[in-house]
Design a protein around this motif. Structure first.
Motif, PDB file in Angstrom:
ATOM      1  N   ALA A   1       1.510 -26.751 -25.754  1.00  0.00           N
ATOM      2  CA  ALA A   1       1.958 -27.959 -25.054  1.00  0.00           C
ATOM      3  C   ALA A   1       3.220 -28.518 -25.683  1.00  0.00           C
ATOM      4  CB  ALA A   1       0.854 -29.010 -25.058  1.00  0.00           C
TER       5      ALA A   1
ATOM      6  N   THR B   1       6.210 -25.242 -25.389  1.00  0.00           N
ATOM      7  CA  THR B   1       6.170 -24.410 -24.195  1.00  0.00           C
ATOM      8  C   THR B   1       7.473 -23.668 -23.971  1.00  0.00           C
ATOM      9  OG1 THR B   1       4.877 -26.245 -23.281  1.00  0.00           O
ATOM     10  CG2 THR B   1       5.340 -24.398 -21.824  1.00  0.00           C
TER      11      THR B   1
ATOM     12  N   GLN C   1      -1.039 -32.050 -20.910  1.00  0.00           N
ATOM     13  CA  GLN C   1       0.395 -32.014 -21.201  1.00  0.00           C
ATOM     14  C   GLN C   1       0.976 -30.616 -20.980  1.00  0.00           C
ATOM     15  OE1 GLN C   1      -1.927 -33.399 -23.123  1.00  0.00           O
ATOM     16  NE2 GLN C   1      -1.188 -35.223 -24.203  1.00  0.00           N
ATOM     17  N   LEU C   2       0.238 -29.597 -21.389  1.00  0.00           N
ATOM     18  CA  LEU C   2       0.697 -28.227 -21.188  1.00  0.00           C
ATOM     19  C   LEU C   2       0.833 -27.916 -19.706  1.00  0.00           C
ATOM     20  CD1 LEU C   2       1.354 -25.340 -22.077  1.00  0.00           C
ATOM     21  CD2 LEU C   2      -1.124 -24.914 -22.230  1.00  0.00           C
TER      22      LEU C   2
ATOM     23  N   ARG D   1       3.892 -29.705 -18.196  1.00  0.00           N
ATOM     24  CA  ARG D   1       5.164 -29.092 -18.583  1.00  0.00           C
ATOM     25  C   ARG D   1       5.408 -27.809 -17.792  1.00  0.00           C
ATOM     26  NH1 ARG D   1       7.201 -28.595 -24.491  1.00  0.00           N
ATOM     27  NH2 ARG D   1       9.113 -28.523 -23.241  1.00  0.00           N
TER      28      ARG D   1
END
Length: 297
Positions: A91, A94, A121-122, A125
């Motif tokens: 995250a 990335t 969050q990962l 993104r």
């Protein structure tokens, strides 16, 4: 927050898949290249990336590059899974992990039991960078998650105390011992927060959730489907990877589409890691001694 809201507006439906039929198929007849065969009919094949834990990495496999499910989906898949890790590192890093030139049509995220550590969050993104990609959240169960209903005793401890030491997962001794118990004596370890975190992340990016099928009765899950797992009661066997790949193939062939459209990495990131390779890419004083974990690392 603006990114979250914009992504939420894109969502029309989230689907959770429980694909059970492949459990009945012997491993030798599962088509290793089914996705590739279907892709030959397309102008260009789908580009696949996978992030995850040791399951997706292919731990315990003799030849993970040919047996782990990402490479069963496509020989050209990018497998970015790391052992002994959660989603927090990918995250934060990335862009550094993926690079600026890569384009993916299918992205797999396998972090179920560590989903609270940054899975959302990962996913966001990746959605910002790959706006048209199909994002699949994979949930893998394994025998170590089975516990006693009353005492919450872990499965492996129960085996040691009631069956014996070094009892084989795939043997009749364990199956007979489980069959002699009652259904009410067993349950799965609850991971509700993790399940909610996976669902929230999928909702935020219009993703799909795939769960490795398991019977409601934990005893039958182990008796009938122990061949999905390695002898360590944790990682998937070659057959388990084949089942996951076969299930994901059905899902990908139905919903994934190729797209070259790219978004941004937002503020970007710059990360350097020697965790897997042992190669230090940053300058350091040459008179300093580096202590390696083992030869080559």
């Amino acid at each position: 927050c603006n990114l979250m809201q914009a992504t939420m507006n894109m969502i029309s439906v989230i689907r959770t898949f429980f694909l059970i039929a492949p459990l009945l198929i012997p491993p030798q007849v599962l088509a290793r290249s089914r996705l590739n065969e279907n892709q030959e009919q397309l102008p260009q094949p789908l580009r696949i990336a996978a992030f995850g834990t040791s399951h997706t990495f292919g731990a315990q496999l003799e030849d993970r590059f040919n047996e782990a499910y990402p490479w069963l989906l496509s020989l050209d898949a990018t497998n970015l899974a790391l052992k002994s890790s959660g989603p927090s590192y990918p995250a934060a890093c990335t862009e550094s992990m993926v690079g600026d030139d890569a384009i993916f049509d299918v992205i797999i995220l396998e972090f179920h039991l560590r989903a609270t550590e940054g899975l959302d969050q990962l996913a966001l993104r990746l959605r910002e960078r790959f706006p048209d990609a199909m994002i699949i959240f994979v949930k893998i169960w394994f025998p170590q998650l089975v516990i006693r209903s009353d005492t919450r005793q872990r499965f492996l401890r129960w085996i040691e105390e009631n069956v014996g030491q070094n009892v084989a997962l795939h043997g009749k001794e364990l199956s007979n011992a489980l069959a002699a118990t009652q259904r009410s004596e067993w349950t799965y370890a609850p991971h509700r927060r993790c399940g909610f975190a996976v669902q929230d992340a999928a909702d935020a990016v219009g993703g799909y959730i795939y769960e490795l099928p398991r019977p409601e009765d934990p005893r039958q899950a182990i008796i009938q489907h122990s061949d999905l797992f390695d002898a360590d009661y944790h990682h998937m066997s070659t057959y388990g990877h084949q089942v996951v790949a076969d299930d994901l193939t059905r899902l990908i062939n139905k919903y994934a589409r190729r797209s070259d459209r790219l978004g941004t990495w937002g503020g970007g990131d710059s990360c350097l890691s020697w965790f897997s390779s042992g190669r230090v890419a940053i300058p350091y004083e040459r008179h300093m001694q580096i202590t390696k974990f083992e030869d080559g690392k």
